[in-house]
Design a protein around this motif. Structure first.
Motif, PDB file in Angstrom:
ATOM      1  N   ARG A 201       0.843  -1.198   0.000  1.00 11.00           N
ATOM      2  CA  ARG A 201       0.000   0.000   0.000  1.00 11.00           C
ATOM      3  C   ARG A 201       0.880   1.251   0.000  1.00 11.00           C
ATOM      4  O   ARG A 201       0.587   2.224  -0.705  1.00 11.00           O
ATOM      5  CB  ARG A 201      -0.951   0.000   1.201  1.00 11.00           C
ATOM      6  CG  ARG A 201      -1.825   1.249   1.278  1.00 11.00           C
ATOM      7  CD  ARG A 201      -2.974   1.086   2.213  1.00 11.00           C
ATOM      8  NE  ARG A 201      -3.937   0.105   1.730  1.00 11.00           N
ATOM      9  CZ  ARG A 201      -4.844   0.356   0.784  1.00 11.00           C
ATOM     10  NH1 ARG A 201      -4.899   1.554   0.201  1.00 11.00           N
ATOM     11  NH2 ARG A 201      -5.684  -0.577   0.405  1.00 11.00           N
ATOM     12  N   LYS A 242      -3.929  -4.756  -4.881  1.00  6.01           N
ATOM     13  CA  LYS A 242      -4.082  -6.214  -5.019  1.00  6.01           C
ATOM     14  C   LYS A 242      -3.118  -6.774  -6.058  1.00  6.01           C
ATOM     15  O   LYS A 242      -2.528  -7.843  -5.857  1.00  6.01           O
ATOM     16  CB  LYS A 242      -5.522  -6.560  -5.387  1.00  6.01           C
ATOM     17  CG  LYS A 242      -6.520  -6.366  -4.259  1.00  6.01           C
ATOM     18  CD  LYS A 242      -7.903  -6.820  -4.668  1.00  6.01           C
ATOM     19  CE  LYS A 242      -8.896  -6.667  -3.524  1.00  6.01           C
ATOM     20  NZ  LYS A 242     -10.263  -7.091  -3.921  1.00  6.01           N
ATOM     21  N   GLU A 243      -2.951  -6.076  -7.164  1.00  9.30           N
ATOM     22  CA  GLU A 243      -2.044  -6.548  -8.205  1.00  9.30           C
ATOM     23  C   GLU A 243      -0.593  -6.490  -7.733  1.00  9.30           C
ATOM     24  O   GLU A 243       0.210  -7.377  -8.052  1.00  9.30           O
ATOM     25  CB  GLU A 243      -2.221  -5.726  -9.481  1.00  9.30           C
ATOM     26  CG  GLU A 243      -3.522  -5.961 -10.230  1.00  9.30           C
ATOM     27  CD  GLU A 243      -4.732  -5.324  -9.564  1.00  9.30           C
ATOM     28  OE1 GLU A 243      -5.858  -5.783  -9.824  1.00  9.30           O
ATOM     29  OE2 GLU A 243      -4.529  -4.364  -8.769  1.00  9.30           O
ATOM     30  N   VAL A 245       0.341  -6.816  -4.600  1.00  8.81           N
ATOM     31  CA  VAL A 245       0.482  -7.912  -3.638  1.00  8.81           C
ATOM     32  C   VAL A 245       0.697  -9.232  -4.368  1.00  8.81           C
ATOM     33  O   VAL A 245       1.572 -10.038  -4.005  1.00  8.81           O
ATOM     34  CB  VAL A 245      -0.748  -7.996  -2.720  1.00  8.81           C
ATOM     35  CG1 VAL A 245      -0.716  -9.288  -1.904  1.00  8.81           C
ATOM     36  CG2 VAL A 245      -0.813  -6.785  -1.795  1.00  8.81           C
ATOM     37  N   ARG A 246      -0.101  -9.450  -5.429  1.00  7.28           N
ATOM     38  CA  ARG A 246       0.021 -10.704  -6.189  1.00  7.28           C
ATOM     39  C   ARG A 246       1.405 -10.833  -6.816  1.00  7.28           C
ATOM     40  O   ARG A 246       2.048 -11.885  -6.738  1.00  7.28           O
ATOM     41  CB  ARG A 246      -1.057 -10.755  -7.268  1.00  7.28           C
ATOM     42  CG  ARG A 246      -1.137 -12.096  -7.992  1.00  7.28           C
ATOM     43  CD  ARG A 246      -2.238 -12.102  -9.043  1.00  7.28           C
ATOM     44  NE  ARG A 246      -3.527 -11.760  -8.472  1.00  7.28           N
ATOM     45  CZ  ARG A 246      -4.234 -10.679  -8.796  1.00  7.28           C
ATOM     46  NH1 ARG A 246      -3.759  -9.825  -9.694  1.00  7.28           N
ATOM     47  NH2 ARG A 246      -5.399 -10.442  -8.242  1.00  7.28           N
TER      48      ARG A 246
END
Length: 279
Positions: A201, A242-243, A245-246
């Motif tokens: 983040r 999210k991307e 994190v992935r």
């Protein structure tokens, strides 16, 4: 013929390589690989030597080496290659899965003695692979009690290293000191950027174009221990948190396993807050 790894660190001086190799030759040890590095700034010498031969008396060899080296030299003779480890986890499975799958197929270079988690989330997966799982609840418990329970479990086993595979608790200075030089952490950031919690983040809000992961030894300074290895990947404006994190999880697995391989093969020296890594 038996394998022997010789690790030496000491102040630098003229003739070290000659003196070391003469001692090894006198003990009928054949050098099959030798790497050395001199830290000019600190006048320090490091070497990793892989040998073969029939070593009758390791203590005598160490004594003979120390006689030839500066008085503050450190000599480590390693005959047992497979290390013993305990893995600490919270809820995320990706790093643990890589470790346990390699352990299952005997390609880890170490033996996982147990997994300790502060949640039950990874018990079923761990036990399906035949590894003991111990749950230590961190809620309604002070840090001393929490860490005391963890230490009691660790001390049931004879382990060389503790691997924090996404263990999301900050360890006390006393705990770190008790296992000094034996705790390896994977941090989901390219340190020294984005120390602490929620680095993806932080990276998203900063608008970075590169994210990464760092494997390091744990000290009592949060995320500031000696770095073992790091990798990065490019991101752009299309990546949300999210991307990121992935993408980050893929790097975390790669970096942690690379660092563990280097450590298990005795290729890492710690020098102050840095490392010397013979790849």
């Amino acid at each position: 013929m038996n394998a022997l790894t010789v690790l030496i660190s000491c102040p630098d001086q003229v003739g070290l390589v000659t003196d070391i190799t003469q001692v090894l030759a006198a003990h009928q040890l054949n050098i099959i690989a030798m790497r050395e590095f001199v830290d000019e700034a600190n006048k320090s010498f490091f070497t990793r030597i892989a040998c073969t031969g029939n070593l009758d008396d390791a203590d005598e060899l160490k004594e003979k080496l120390l006689e030839k080296l500066p008085t503050t030299a450190e000599v480590n003779l390693i005959t047992q290659q497979e290390k013993q480890i305990t893995v600490l986890v919270t809820k995320e499975y990706h790093c643990l899965a890589e470790i346990l799958i390699k352990n299952q197929f005997k390609t880890l270079g170490a033996n996982v003695k147990c997994v300790i988690g502060n949640y039950e989330a990874l018990r079923d997966f761990t036990e399906k692979l035949g590894i003991p799982f111990f749950y230590v609840d961190h809620a309604d418990k002070d840090k001393n009690s929490f860490e005391g329970e963890i230490k009691a479990i660790i001390n049931q086993f004879d382990v060389d290293y503790l691997v924090l595979a996404k263990f999301m608790r900050i360890l006390s200075a006393d705990f770190v000191e008790e296992y000094a030089g034996k705790i390896i952490n994977i941090h989901h950031s390219f340190l020294p950027a984005f120390i602490g919690a929620n680095p993806y983040r932080q990276a998203f809000e900063r608008g970075v174009k590169i994210i990464g992961a760092t494997a390091h030894f744990v000290t009592d300074n949060l995320d500031e221990g000696p770095i073992i290895t790091q990798h990065t990947t490019h991101v752009d404006h299309n990546f949300g948190v999210k991307e990121m994190v992935r993408a980050g999880k893929e790097i975390e697995k790669k970096v942690l396993l690379e660092a563990l391989e280097l450590i298990f093969e005795d290729r890492v020296f710690v020098s102050g807050n840095k490392t010397v890594v013979f790849k």
